[in-house]
Design a protein around this motif. Structure first.
Motif, PDB file in Angstrom:
ATOM      1  N   VAL A 162     -12.003  39.114 -30.344  1.00 57.69           N
ATOM      2  CA  VAL A 162     -11.722  38.353 -31.561  1.00 57.69           C
ATOM      3  C   VAL A 162     -12.606  37.115 -31.567  1.00 57.69           C
ATOM      4  N   GLU A 163     -13.159  36.822 -32.732  1.00 57.31           N
ATOM      5  CA  GLU A 163     -14.011  35.650 -32.847  1.00 57.31           C
ATOM      6  C   GLU A 163     -13.169  34.372 -32.701  1.00 57.31           C
ATOM      7  N   ASN A 164     -13.711  33.380 -32.037  1.00 62.68           N
ATOM      8  CA  ASN A 164     -12.983  32.117 -31.915  1.00 62.68           C
ATOM      9  C   ASN A 164     -13.028  31.338 -33.218  1.00 62.68           C
ATOM     10  N   LYS A 165     -12.016  30.496 -33.417  1.00 60.53           N
ATOM     11  CA  LYS A 165     -11.964  29.662 -34.620  1.00 60.53           C
ATOM     12  C   LYS A 165     -12.167  28.209 -34.194  1.00 60.53           C
ATOM     13  N   ASP A 166     -12.836  27.439 -35.033  1.00 58.38           N
ATOM     14  CA  ASP A 166     -12.964  26.014 -34.731  1.00 58.38           C
ATOM     15  C   ASP A 166     -11.942  25.262 -35.561  1.00 58.38           C
ATOM     16  N   LEU A 167     -10.894  24.766 -34.887  1.00 59.51           N
ATOM     17  CA  LEU A 167      -9.815  24.094 -35.616  1.00 59.51           C
ATOM     18  C   LEU A 167      -9.958  22.574 -35.601  1.00 59.51           C
ATOM     19  N   GLY A 168     -11.079  22.050 -35.111  1.00 58.76           N
ATOM     20  CA  GLY A 168     -11.267  20.602 -35.101  1.00 58.76           C
ATOM     21  C   GLY A 168     -11.397  20.055 -33.695  1.00 58.76           C
ATOM     22  N   PRO A 169     -11.377  18.726 -33.559  1.00 54.21           N
ATOM     23  CA  PRO A 169     -11.666  18.115 -32.264  1.00 54.21           C
ATOM     24  C   PRO A 169     -10.519  18.182 -31.255  1.00 54.21           C
ATOM     25  N   ILE A 170      -9.380  18.756 -31.617  1.00 54.98           N
ATOM     26  CA  ILE A 170      -8.241  18.731 -30.696  1.00 54.98           C
ATOM     27  C   ILE A 170      -7.938  20.100 -30.114  1.00 54.98           C
ATOM     28  N   VAL A 171      -7.857  21.100 -30.962  1.00 50.74           N
ATOM     29  CA  VAL A 171      -7.432  22.417 -30.496  1.00 50.74           C
ATOM     30  C   VAL A 171      -8.653  23.280 -30.188  1.00 50.74           C
ATOM     31  N   LYS A 172      -8.699  23.746 -28.956  1.00 45.79           N
ATOM     32  CA  LYS A 172      -9.767  24.645 -28.559  1.00 45.79           C
ATOM     33  C   LYS A 172      -9.219  26.064 -28.582  1.00 45.79           C
ATOM     34  N   THR A 173      -9.927  26.973 -29.166  1.00 42.94           N
ATOM     35  CA  THR A 173      -9.383  28.320 -29.285  1.00 42.94           C
ATOM     36  C   THR A 173     -10.159  29.293 -28.411  1.00 42.94           C
ATOM     37  N   SER A 174      -9.431  30.277 -27.938  1.00 41.21           N
ATOM     38  CA  SER A 174     -10.044  31.382 -27.218  1.00 41.21           C
ATOM     39  C   SER A 174      -9.254  32.604 -27.651  1.00 41.21           C
ATOM     40  N   MET A 175      -9.588  33.108 -28.824  1.00 41.90           N
ATOM     41  CA  MET A 175      -8.695  34.034 -29.506  1.00 41.90           C
ATOM     42  C   MET A 175      -8.601  35.400 -28.832  1.00 41.90           C
ATOM     43  N   ASN A 176      -9.511  35.710 -27.913  1.00 42.01           N
ATOM     44  CA  ASN A 176      -9.362  36.947 -27.140  1.00 42.01           C
ATOM     45  C   ASN A 176      -8.036  36.974 -26.394  1.00 42.01           C
ATOM     46  N   ARG A 177      -7.566  35.781 -26.014  1.00 42.92           N
ATOM     47  CA  ARG A 177      -6.362  35.693 -25.195  1.00 42.92           C
ATOM     48  C   ARG A 177      -5.086  35.751 -26.022  1.00 42.92           C
ATOM     49  N   VAL A 230       0.144  31.490 -24.019  1.00 44.10           N
ATOM     50  CA  VAL A 230      -1.011  31.930 -23.238  1.00 44.10           C
ATOM     51  C   VAL A 230      -2.122  30.903 -23.405  1.00 44.10           C
ATOM     52  N   GLY A 231      -3.322  31.244 -23.034  1.00 48.16           N
ATOM     53  CA  GLY A 231      -4.417  30.279 -23.102  1.00 48.16           C
ATOM     54  C   GLY A 231      -5.263  30.399 -24.355  1.00 48.16           C
ATOM     55  N   ALA A 232      -4.674  30.924 -25.440  1.00 43.30           N
ATOM     56  CA  ALA A 232      -5.476  31.081 -26.656  1.00 43.30           C
ATOM     57  C   ALA A 232      -5.750  29.739 -27.315  1.00 43.30           C
ATOM     58  N   LEU A 233      -4.749  28.854 -27.311  1.00 41.39           N
ATOM     59  CA  LEU A 233      -4.932  27.522 -27.860  1.00 41.39           C
ATOM     60  C   LEU A 233      -4.810  26.539 -26.698  1.00 41.39           C
ATOM     61  N   THR A 234      -5.894  25.902 -26.369  1.00 39.52           N
ATOM     62  CA  THR A 234      -5.845  24.900 -25.307  1.00 39.52           C
ATOM     63  C   THR A 234      -6.403  23.603 -25.854  1.00 39.52           C
ATOM     64  N   SER A 235      -6.349  22.595 -24.995  1.00 42.14           N
ATOM     65  CA  SER A 235      -6.681  21.257 -25.449  1.00 42.14           C
ATOM     66  C   SER A 235      -8.166  20.988 -25.243  1.00 42.14           C
ATOM     67  N   LYS A 236      -8.861  20.552 -26.312  1.00 44.54           N
ATOM     68  CA  LYS A 236     -10.290  20.267 -26.168  1.00 44.54           C
ATOM     69  C   LYS A 236     -10.553  19.049 -25.285  1.00 44.54           C
ATOM     70  N   PRO A 237      -9.864  17.933 -25.522  1.00 44.46           N
ATOM     71  CA  PRO A 237     -10.173  16.772 -24.691  1.00 44.46           C
ATOM     72  C   PRO A 237      -9.832  17.003 -23.206  1.00 44.46           C
ATOM     73  N   TYR A 238      -8.885  17.886 -22.937  1.00 44.13           N
ATOM     74  CA  TYR A 238      -8.428  18.095 -21.565  1.00 44.13           C
ATOM     75  C   TYR A 238      -9.113  19.311 -20.945  1.00 44.13           C
ATOM     76  N   ALA A 239     -10.047  19.921 -21.672  1.00 44.39           N
ATOM     77  CA  ALA A 239     -10.645  21.167 -21.196  1.00 44.39           C
ATOM     78  C   ALA A 239     -11.281  21.003 -19.819  1.00 44.39           C
ATOM     79  N   PHE A 240     -10.865  21.816 -18.896  1.00 44.20           N
ATOM     80  CA  PHE A 240     -11.415  21.875 -17.526  1.00 44.20           C
ATOM     81  C   PHE A 240     -11.295  20.542 -16.783  1.00 44.20           C
ATOM     82  N   GLN A 241     -10.292  19.725 -17.119  1.00 43.31           N
ATOM     83  CA  GLN A 241     -10.151  18.425 -16.460  1.00 43.31           C
ATOM     84  C   GLN A 241      -9.275  18.496 -15.209  1.00 43.31           C
TER      85      GLN A 241
END
Lengths: 738, 99
Positions: A162-177, A230-241
């Motif tokens: 599934v293609e990822n969606k860009d929901l803005g500066p807060i929500v990071k998407t990984s729609m495969n999950r 699951v990890g489909a919607l994760t936090s952009k500012p906190y990504a990999f922190q």
């Protein structure tokens, strides 16, 4: 946003008032008894079977079910066996029936769960090692507990992509999950009021998205990250922190608005890594707004870490001793006496430091204790003698009962986003009606705009006219008037309060009784209710004095012209923002994550924040700085530790240290307070339009102004200037530094 | 009441009341506040008259004079008239800060 409000209106007409969602909670009825795993349990009729199982102590795994959202019943993970039922039933979508026998631990249930798990995992990528949800992933945990121990997946075509969606500066998407539980969709529609997050397609092709390429413009959007199992919607500012198991968790209180949301501060070492909501049904339920959640990176930048003394046109780092001595000399040389010594309390000042500052200044002979707001130099229009005059008397948890709400000069969406979500709930579930006098805003519920100014408010009460809202208002059983804090910051404040209090007193039976208080003031600064409770306000005479010595405690919103250039200025706070610019001496204090202090929210509820990380550099807890200063100024205060200080706070007002409870003023004194307001001798209300106090929700205080995430949100949402990234390109860029 | 309202010295900056919303021990204080609040405020517009209700607290009056000197008196179970005289005594006492 115009389109959205039209959509809201259309929906309302379609479903009629009273039920604006497809599913509503049933009113409480008689209790019923059923048996779960051989154990009898009694629950109210209409309870979902999954809740009955929980009540009996049987854990039922689930993905789509969430107590605070509508029921979807689409993940099938909560299957249980019910006697005389041919198939296992989804316990979240099934009401508990009297006398039924339920089994949650039989071979049939185990097999069903294993099967559901297998189907979910068939299309779920095996990227747990690089997934930010790792360690707090429902899918991971439940596959370990309930899933099969081996795979039968041998598809040559691979998994669904599934293609990822860009929901803005807060929500990071990984729609495969995504496992299509639709929790985010239900949250966005029912709580946040973003009705354009939805699903497209069916079955294997079902996708979550905004239908078109656009950002999710909501001040509550961060909550869908928590809701995602699951990890489909994760936090952009906190990504990999960080990973959840390396974080220290501290339960505390948010201070970026006056709601006092309960939060959990996750920290690693000396750094705050993220902020999560903590459940408190009386305040924020399970949600927090995006500023509360993401302004924490502002705690790293622009900090004052060492005392600074002005020499010419630059600041020189100094020792505490030197800085405090400089203040002593500054006070003597300025020649300030009595009310010429002025204190300004800002939005983020904690109750302990306000108490200390007031006691110190009273000792120095000054009554000139002002607040960092327009007209903060004169006594507030509400008065501070009777608590019901300046508090949110209705109580945050009770506002859902209101059937008609009149908002005066306030935008709850930005001033108290949590309260706004409760309004959205009562709008959808109970069909509450709303009227607004003031500047319009894109609301998440249907509003009737009744006017712009104090004069319009007076007119509404004297000659309500024949509008829809006016008619409803006359009949309302539980009417609620909310006056925004910004109204008291205009010259019309007293006139508006006079009109409102007269109206409330004239309709006492509906507004004021043992169960209901329909008169509320909505504060927006975390320190304001505490300052009023303490009597941290100027007297009428002190406001006319030209100050020679000014003490700014966390004050960063003042008008610079109110500071005479000849005066000696001290700034105490944690950020180098506006206040520090005008200071002769800067004293570094602690931010809210770095001290254990009392906060009084807009309802007057006392809550205790807790220290998550140590204050940086040489900065200290704020009340201790003032206590040390009192010694240097030869006016030592009688408390040496925080317990003695809280005893002093009890002597000022017991409500300040009654933690986690709300001391509700009695009806008699509430009426006295309204009488005082209604007899106020004041000028006529003018036709000047009310202005929203918060133009940019994401930049309201020194912490959020220093935050990079908040700057990005301001650009994307307030200014509407966000270019959706090519998400797949973005993913490769991230992978390179992950 | 007016005598009390007039007799509050200018050096008194703040009067605070603690009382309970419901208990009978606080009834006198509540009556006193309801009947004399406006009179006292009218003659002393700069005086802070903070009424702080909290469940189950002992009714008390605190007075703060200039330069942060405070004293207090318990008002438990007193009737309206006794509250007035206790307060009168408190605000007009000669040895401030000792009580």
């Amino acid at each position: 946003m115009f389109a959205r409000s039209r959509f809201v209106a259309r929906r309302a007409i379609k479903f009629g008032s009273g039920s604006r969602t497809l599913s509503t909670t049933l009113p409480r009825r008689a209790d019923i008894t059923l048996t779960v795993d051989g154990k009898e349990v009694t629950v109210p009729q209409g309870t979902a079977l999954i809740q009955a199982c929980e009540a009996a102590g049987a854990t039922v795994p689930r993905f789509c079910y969430h107590d605070r959202l509508a029921i979807a019943g689409n993940c099938r993970m909560c299957l249980v066996e019910v006697e005389r039922s041919p198939k296992p039933v989804a316990s979240c979508a099934m009401p508990a029936m009297p006398g039924s026998k339920v089994f949650t631990n039989t071979p049939l249930v185990h097999k069903a769960r294993e099967g559901v798990m297998e189907f979910l995992l068939a299309n779920h990528p095996l990227d747990c090692a690089i997934c930010d949800q790792g360690g707090e992933c429902d899918l991971q945990d439940q596959s370990m507990r309930y899933g099969s121990d081996r795979t039968r997946f041998h598809e040559i075509t691979g998994k669904r992509a599934v293609e990822n969606k860009d929901l803005g500066p807060i929500v990071k998407t990984s729609m495969n999950r995504c496992i299509q539980c639709t929790r985010c969709v239900r949250f966005a529609n029912d709580v946040a009021g973003v009705e354009d997050l939805g699903t497209t397609g069916r079955g294997n092709d079902l996708q979550i998205g905004m239908y078109v390429e656009k950002v999710m413009d909501s001040e509550m959007s961060g909550n869908i990250i928590d809701l995602c199992p699951v990890g489909a919607l994760t936090s952009k500012p906190y990504a990999f922190q960080a990973r959840p198991w390396e974080l220290k968790k501290t339960e505390s209180i948010d201070v970026l608005d006056a709601v006092g949301s309960n939060i959990r501060i996750d920290s690693r070492g000396v750094q705050v890594m993220r902020i999560q909501p903590k459940i408190n049904d009386e305040v924020n339920e399970e949600w927090i707004n995006d500023k509360t959640r993401y302004a924490y990176d502002g705690l790293k930048y622009q900090r004052l870490t060492t005392p600074l003394v002005r020499e010419g046109d630059r600041f020189v780092p100094a020792t505490w001793e030197h800085a405090l001595e400089t203040i002593r000399h500054g006070l003597i040389n300025s020649g300030a006496k009595g009310d010429e010594i002025k204190a300004v309390a800002g939005h983020l000042a904690d109750t302990e430091s306000l108490t200390t500052l007031k006691d110190l200044f009273n000792k120095l002979g000054s009554e000139n204790l002002t607040l960092d707001q327009p007209f903060g130099d004169s006594p507030p229009a509400t008065g501070v003698d009777l608590r019901s005059n300046y508090l949110f008397n209705t109580g945050i948890e009770n506002i859902e009962e209101a059937d008609a709400v009149l908002l005066i000069g306030t935008n709850p969406r930005h001033e108290a986003a949590i309260i706004n979500t409760r309004f959205r709930k009562s709008f959808l579930r109970r069909g509450a009606n709303f009227g607004l006098i003031g500047e319009t805003f894109p609301s998440t519920f249907e509003l009737e705009h009744l006017g712009q100014s104090a004069k319009d408010a007076e007119t509404f009460f004297s000659k309500p006219g024949n509008g829809t809202f006016a008619k409803i208002w006359k009949e309302a059983k539980k009417p609620l008037i909310i006056v925004g804090s910004a109204v008291m910051e205009t010259k019309d404040g007293a006139a508006v309060l006079k009109a409102v209090s007269k109206h409330v007193l004239a309709n006492q039976a509906r507004f004021l009784n043992q169960e209901w208080n329909g008169f509320s003031i909505l504060q927006r600064a975390a320190s304001r209710a505490a300052a009023y409770d303490l009597g941290f306000t100027p007297s009428t005479t002190s406001s006319s004095v030209k100050p020679k010595f000014i003490y700014l405690l966390n004050a960063d919103e003042f008008d610079p012209t109110t500071i005479p250039s000849s005066s000696f200025v001290v700034y105490q706070g944690h950020h180098g923002d506006l206040g520090a610019q005008y200071a002769d001496v800067c004293l570094p204090g602690s931010a809210y994550t770095e001290k254990s202090t009392t906060w009084i929210n807009t309802e007057g509820r006392a809550q205790l924040g807790r220290t998550a990380v140590p204050p940086p550099g040489a900065s200290r807890e704020d009340w201790k700085i003032l206590r040390a200063l009192s010694e240097v100024l030869n006016q030592p205060l009688p408390y040496d530790d925080v317990l003695a200080l809280r005893d002093r706070m009890w002597d000022i007002s017991p409500t300040l240290v009654r933690y986690d409870s709300r001391e509700i003023p009695s009806v008699e004194l509430t009426k006295l307070g309204l009488q005082v307001l209604s007899e106020n001798k004041t000028s006529q209300a003018s036709g000047e339009k009310f202005k929203k106090p918060i133009e940019d929700f994401y930049r309201t205080d020194p912490i959020s102004r220093a935050s990079v995430t908040m700057a990005a949100c301001s650009k994307a949402f307030t200014k509407g200037d966000y270019v959706p990234a090519d998400v797949d390109e973005g993913a490769t860029a991230q992978a390179s530094y992950a | 009441m007016t005598t009390l309202a007039r007799s509050i010295p200018r050096t008194v900056k703040e009067i605070r009341f603690h009382l309970c919303q419901t208990s009978p021990a606080s009834r006198g204080v509540r009556q006193f506040i309801l009947s004399s609040y406006s009179g006292i405020k009218a003659s002393n517009p700069d005086l802070k008259f903070l009424v702080r209700e909290a469940a189950g607290v002992e009714p008390k009056a605190f007075v703060r004079w200039e330069r942060g000197v405070e004293s207090s008196t318990g008002l438990s179970g007193l009737n309206e008239k006794d509250v007035a005289s206790a307060l009168n005594q408190l605000v007009n006492q000669q040895t401030v800060g000792k009580a």
